[in-house]
Design a protein around this motif. Structure first.
Motif, PDB file in Angstrom:
ATOM      1  N   LEU A  80       0.897  -0.934   0.068  1.00  0.00           N
ATOM      2  CA  LEU A  80       0.033   0.119  -0.064  1.00  0.00           C
ATOM      3  C   LEU A  80       0.782   1.253  -0.030  1.00  0.00           C
ATOM      4  CD1 LEU A  80      -3.043   1.269   0.144  1.00  0.00           C
ATOM      5  CD2 LEU A  80      -2.438   1.291   2.704  1.00  0.00           C
ATOM      6  N   TYR A  81       0.584   2.212  -0.788  1.00  0.00           N
ATOM      7  CA  TYR A  81       1.301   3.500  -0.978  1.00  0.00           C
ATOM      8  C   TYR A  81       0.580   4.753  -1.106  1.00  0.00           C
ATOM      9  CZ  TYR A  81       4.118  -0.002  -3.763  1.00  0.00           C
ATOM     10  OH  TYR A  81       4.948  -1.210  -4.486  1.00  0.00           O
ATOM     11  N   TYR A  82       1.418   5.647  -0.373  1.00  0.00           N
ATOM     12  CA  TYR A  82       0.743   7.123  -0.358  1.00  0.00           C
ATOM     13  C   TYR A  82       1.248   7.687  -1.386  1.00  0.00           C
ATOM     14  CZ  TYR A  82      -0.984  11.343   1.676  1.00  0.00           C
ATOM     15  OH  TYR A  82      -1.634  12.590   1.882  1.00  0.00           O
ATOM     16  N   LEU A  83       0.521   8.216  -2.279  1.00  0.00           N
ATOM     17  CA  LEU A  83       1.218   9.204  -3.438  1.00  0.00           C
ATOM     18  C   LEU A  83       0.423  10.517  -3.691  1.00  0.00           C
ATOM     19  CD1 LEU A  83       3.149   9.325  -5.795  1.00  0.00           C
ATOM     20  CD2 LEU A  83       1.408   8.071  -7.149  1.00  0.00           C
ATOM     21  N   LYS A  84       1.213  11.501  -3.225  1.00  0.00           N
ATOM     22  CA  LYS A  84       0.717  13.127  -3.426  1.00  0.00           C
ATOM     23  C   LYS A  84       0.556  13.285  -5.053  1.00  0.00           C
ATOM     24  CE  LYS A  84       2.397  14.868   0.943  1.00  0.00           C
ATOM     25  NZ  LYS A  84       3.434  15.986   1.564  1.00  0.00           N
ATOM     26  N   LYS A  85      -0.508  14.007  -5.217  1.00  0.00           N
ATOM     27  CA  LYS A  85      -0.736  14.465  -6.791  1.00  0.00           C
ATOM     28  C   LYS A  85       0.285  15.412  -6.792  1.00  0.00           C
ATOM     29  CE  LYS A  85      -5.772  13.363  -6.919  1.00  0.00           C
ATOM     30  NZ  LYS A  85      -6.910  13.975  -6.632  1.00  0.00           N
ATOM     31  N   ASP A  86       0.709  16.293  -6.012  1.00  0.00           N
ATOM     32  CA  ASP A  86       1.791  17.164  -6.166  1.00  0.00           C
ATOM     33  C   ASP A  86       3.434  16.461  -6.609  1.00  0.00           C
ATOM     34  OD1 ASP A  86       0.316  19.320  -5.655  1.00  0.00           O
ATOM     35  OD2 ASP A  86       1.261  19.506  -3.656  1.00  0.00           O
ATOM     36  N   ALA A  93       6.841  15.576 -17.144  1.00  0.00           N
ATOM     37  CA  ALA A  93       7.752  16.354 -18.196  1.00  0.00           C
ATOM     38  C   ALA A  93       7.108  17.493 -18.325  1.00  0.00           C
ATOM     39  CB  ALA A  93       8.161  15.410 -19.232  1.00  0.00           C
ATOM     40  N   ASN A  94       5.773  17.419 -18.230  1.00  0.00           N
ATOM     41  CA  ASN A  94       4.876  18.798 -18.528  1.00  0.00           C
ATOM     42  C   ASN A  94       4.148  19.309 -17.340  1.00  0.00           C
ATOM     43  OD1 ASN A  94       5.267  18.706 -21.663  1.00  0.00           O
ATOM     44  ND2 ASN A  94       4.259  16.535 -21.038  1.00  0.00           N
ATOM     45  N   LYS A  95       5.040  19.610 -16.534  1.00  0.00           N
ATOM     46  CA  LYS A  95       4.475  20.210 -15.183  1.00  0.00           C
ATOM     47  C   LYS A  95       3.246  21.328 -15.047  1.00  0.00           C
ATOM     48  CE  LYS A  95       8.790  19.363 -12.595  1.00  0.00           C
ATOM     49  NZ  LYS A  95       9.340  18.563 -13.842  1.00  0.00           N
ATOM     50  N   GLU A  96       3.542  22.365 -16.232  1.00  0.00           N
ATOM     51  CA  GLU A  96       2.305  23.087 -16.134  1.00  0.00           C
ATOM     52  C   GLU A  96       1.165  22.663 -16.607  1.00  0.00           C
ATOM     53  OE1 GLU A  96       3.150  26.357 -15.475  1.00  0.00           O
ATOM     54  OE2 GLU A  96       5.129  25.557 -14.819  1.00  0.00           O
ATOM     55  N   THR A  97       0.851  21.414 -17.368  1.00  0.00           N
ATOM     56  CA  THR A  97      -0.281  20.957 -17.812  1.00  0.00           C
ATOM     57  C   THR A  97      -0.398  19.689 -17.446  1.00  0.00           C
ATOM     58  OG1 THR A  97       0.794  20.042 -19.796  1.00  0.00           O
ATOM     59  CG2 THR A  97       0.040  22.446 -20.071  1.00  0.00           C
ATOM     60  N   ALA A  98       0.394  19.093 -16.536  1.00  0.00           N
ATOM     61  CA  ALA A  98       0.010  17.680 -15.864  1.00  0.00           C
ATOM     62  C   ALA A  98      -1.386  17.609 -15.345  1.00  0.00           C
ATOM     63  CB  ALA A  98       1.030  17.507 -14.721  1.00  0.00           C
ATOM     64  N   ASP A  99      -1.976  16.663 -15.674  1.00  0.00           N
ATOM     65  CA  ASP A  99      -3.536  16.340 -15.351  1.00  0.00           C
ATOM     66  C   ASP A  99      -3.374  15.056 -14.331  1.00  0.00           C
ATOM     67  OD1 ASP A  99      -5.961  15.514 -14.998  1.00  0.00           O
ATOM     68  OD2 ASP A  99      -6.441  15.651 -17.088  1.00  0.00           O
ATOM     69  N   THR A 100      -3.794  15.386 -13.129  1.00  0.00           N
ATOM     70  CA  THR A 100      -3.488  14.245 -12.145  1.00  0.00           C
ATOM     71  C   THR A 100      -4.974  13.507 -11.820  1.00  0.00           C
ATOM     72  OG1 THR A 100      -3.680  15.478 -10.318  1.00  0.00           O
ATOM     73  CG2 THR A 100      -1.529  15.156 -11.288  1.00  0.00           C
ATOM     74  N   SER A 101      -6.052  13.847 -12.720  1.00  0.00           N
ATOM     75  CA  SER A 101      -7.353  13.269 -12.475  1.00  0.00           C
ATOM     76  C   SER A 101      -7.503  11.869 -12.629  1.00  0.00           C
ATOM     77  CB  SER A 101      -8.260  14.002 -13.402  1.00  0.00           C
ATOM     78  OG  SER A 101      -8.247  13.443 -14.536  1.00  0.00           O
ATOM     79  N   ALA A 220      -4.132  13.343  -2.721  1.00  0.00           N
ATOM     80  CA  ALA A 220      -3.287  12.120  -2.858  1.00  0.00           C
ATOM     81  C   ALA A 220      -3.802  10.992  -3.204  1.00  0.00           C
ATOM     82  CB  ALA A 220      -2.639  11.699  -1.455  1.00  0.00           C
ATOM     83  N   TYR A 221      -3.391   9.834  -3.709  1.00  0.00           N
ATOM     84  CA  TYR A 221      -3.901   8.794  -4.085  1.00  0.00           C
ATOM     85  C   TYR A 221      -3.661   7.582  -3.196  1.00  0.00           C
ATOM     86  CZ  TYR A 221      -5.651  10.553  -8.627  1.00  0.00           C
ATOM     87  OH  TYR A 221      -6.250  10.977  -9.588  1.00  0.00           O
ATOM     88  N   LEU A 222      -3.992   6.591  -2.779  1.00  0.00           N
ATOM     89  CA  LEU A 222      -3.946   5.508  -2.134  1.00  0.00           C
ATOM     90  C   LEU A 222      -3.577   4.456  -3.441  1.00  0.00           C
ATOM     91  CD1 LEU A 222      -6.395   5.088   0.903  1.00  0.00           C
ATOM     92  CD2 LEU A 222      -3.941   5.977   0.871  1.00  0.00           C
ATOM     93  N   VAL A 223      -2.472   4.035  -3.417  1.00  0.00           N
ATOM     94  CA  VAL A 223      -2.118   2.842  -4.558  1.00  0.00           C
ATOM     95  C   VAL A 223      -1.960   1.666  -3.832  1.00  0.00           C
ATOM     96  CG1 VAL A 223      -0.662   2.231  -6.449  1.00  0.00           C
ATOM     97  CG2 VAL A 223      -1.250   4.825  -5.970  1.00  0.00           C
ATOM     98  N   TYR A 224      -2.754   0.521  -4.049  1.00  0.00           N
ATOM     99  CA  TYR A 224      -2.982  -0.791  -3.351  1.00  0.00           C
ATOM    100  C   TYR A 224      -2.498  -2.069  -4.503  1.00  0.00           C
ATOM    101  CZ  TYR A 224      -4.457  -4.864  -0.778  1.00  0.00           C
ATOM    102  OH  TYR A 224      -4.505  -6.093  -0.451  1.00  0.00           O
ATOM    103  N   MET A 225      -1.616  -2.618  -4.270  1.00  0.00           N
ATOM    104  CA  MET A 225      -1.063  -3.893  -5.061  1.00  0.00           C
ATOM    105  C   MET A 225      -1.198  -4.966  -4.419  1.00  0.00           C
ATOM    106  SD  MET A 225       1.769  -1.833  -7.409  1.00  0.00           S
ATOM    107  CE  MET A 225       1.368  -3.123  -8.631  1.00  0.00           C
ATOM    108  N   VAL A 226      -1.571  -6.034  -5.028  1.00  0.00           N
ATOM    109  CA  VAL A 226      -1.666  -7.505  -4.567  1.00  0.00           C
ATOM    110  C   VAL A 226      -1.011  -8.255  -5.755  1.00  0.00           C
ATOM    111  CG1 VAL A 226      -2.995  -9.330  -3.983  1.00  0.00           C
ATOM    112  CG2 VAL A 226      -3.689  -7.070  -3.184  1.00  0.00           C
ATOM    113  N   VAL A 227       0.105  -9.182  -5.113  1.00  0.00           N
ATOM    114  CA  VAL A 227       0.595 -10.106  -6.105  1.00  0.00           C
ATOM    115  C   VAL A 227       0.512 -11.448  -5.714  1.00  0.00           C
ATOM    116  CG1 VAL A 227       3.191  -9.923  -5.513  1.00  0.00           C
ATOM    117  CG2 VAL A 227       2.701 -10.872  -7.740  1.00  0.00           C
ATOM    118  N   GLN A 228       0.031 -12.285  -6.523  1.00  0.00           N
ATOM    119  CA  GLN A 228      -0.350 -13.644  -6.125  1.00  0.00           C
ATOM    120  C   GLN A 228       0.170 -14.862  -7.254  1.00  0.00           C
ATOM    121  OE1 GLN A 228      -4.581 -13.319  -4.883  1.00  0.00           O
ATOM    122  NE2 GLN A 228      -3.761 -14.588  -2.981  1.00  0.00           N
ATOM    123  N   ALA A 229       0.769 -15.867  -6.831  1.00  0.00           N
ATOM    124  CA  ALA A 229       1.189 -16.684  -7.761  1.00  0.00           C
ATOM    125  C   ALA A 229       1.388 -18.183  -7.340  1.00  0.00           C
ATOM    126  CB  ALA A 229       2.551 -16.541  -8.598  1.00  0.00           C
TER     127      ALA A 229
END
Length: 260
Positions: A80-86, A93-101, A220-229
């Motif tokens: 589980l990651y905590y990722l700020k939109k900032d 590479a395009n900070k002025e127009t970056a869309d984080t929606s 911010a976004y919560l990024v949740y990842m599960v890997v199973q094998a």
């Protein structure tokens, strides 16, 4: 000087408010102590069959139940990651127009061709290596004919197929299942073909799943990842397979952070 002080105070209040908002929204989805930990550390990880890090949302909970084989996985982990939109804007590479929606997030995780050249750190070889030498969407699970990334419109309920030339497992076809709601989007990646390692069939078809869920909590976004094998018990390959499975989760997350 007075005007400058007022601007500084206003900026601090804005930062405090936005951070507080993320904490308030996130606290509805995960335990406050876990939220505080990932806000401080950036992420948490554990190898487990009893998932406990997932946000209490429909798509995140579903990500913990996609294993469909009677035989249980012998590798199962969650991050589980905590990722700020900032941060996404700062990495762009395009900070002025970056869309984080969230709609852009849905496009990013469908941009399979951009995964080509993705890097990961090989703990076995102690160096950075390329995870996917080739990556692109294909017509269907029986055809390897390349098609353009299917990124238009809402991702909910969409199923696609892709070809990934994996550094560890070689060339293989994968199924991509997407879902999208008002505040989150998810991907479930499943191997359609056997995954080979050192000429051995290490993982049977549909015996590896990687789930990615991105949940919007305001600034911010919560990024949740599960890997199973479930993989073949080949003594000299087992530790290598486990390392490879763990490394690709961080590789996908680190790739994601730079796609806006």
């Amino acid at each position: 000087m007075i005007k400058t002080k007022k601007l500084c105070i206003l900026g601090m209040m804005t930062l405090m408010f936005s951070t507080g908002f993320a904490q308030e929204v996130g606290a509805d989805m995960i335990a406050p102590e876990l939220l505080s930990e990932i806000m401080a550390k950036g992420m948490v990880h554990q190898e487990t069959m009893d998932f406990s890090f997932y946000p209490k949302t429909a798509l995140a909970e579903k990500a913990t139940t996609t294993w469909e084989q009677e035989e249980e996985p012998n590798y199962s982990a969650e991050n589980l990651y905590y990722l700020k939109k900032d941060t996404l804007i700062a990495n762009s590479a395009n900070k002025e127009t970056a869309d984080t929606s969230l709609d852009t997030v849905a496009k990013v995780i469908r941009s399979i061709s951009k995964m080509k050249g993705m890097q990961y750190y090989s703990n076995g070889d102690k160096k950075w290596e390329t995870l996917y030498h080739s990556a692109y969407m294909i017509e269907n699970e029986k055809s390897k004919k390349q098609i353009a990334d299917q990124t238009e419109g809402n991702a909910d309920g969409k199923t696609y197929f892709c070809l990934l030339d994996d550094n560890s497992f070689g060339d293989g076809i994968y199924q991509l299942d997407y879902q999208q709601t008002e505040n989150e989007v998810s991907l479930c990646l499943t191997n359609v073909e056997s995954l080979k390692m050192a000429m051995f069939k290490g993982v049977k078809p549909r015996y590896m799943k990687i789930n990615l869920v991105v949940t919007d909590i305001g600034d911010a976004y919560l990024v949740y990842m599960v890997v199973q094998a479930r993989y073949a018990k080949i003594s000299f390959l087992e530790s290598r397979i486990r390392r490879s499975l763990g490394a690709r989760v961080d590789a996908i997350y680190n790739w994601f952070k730079f796609q806006f």
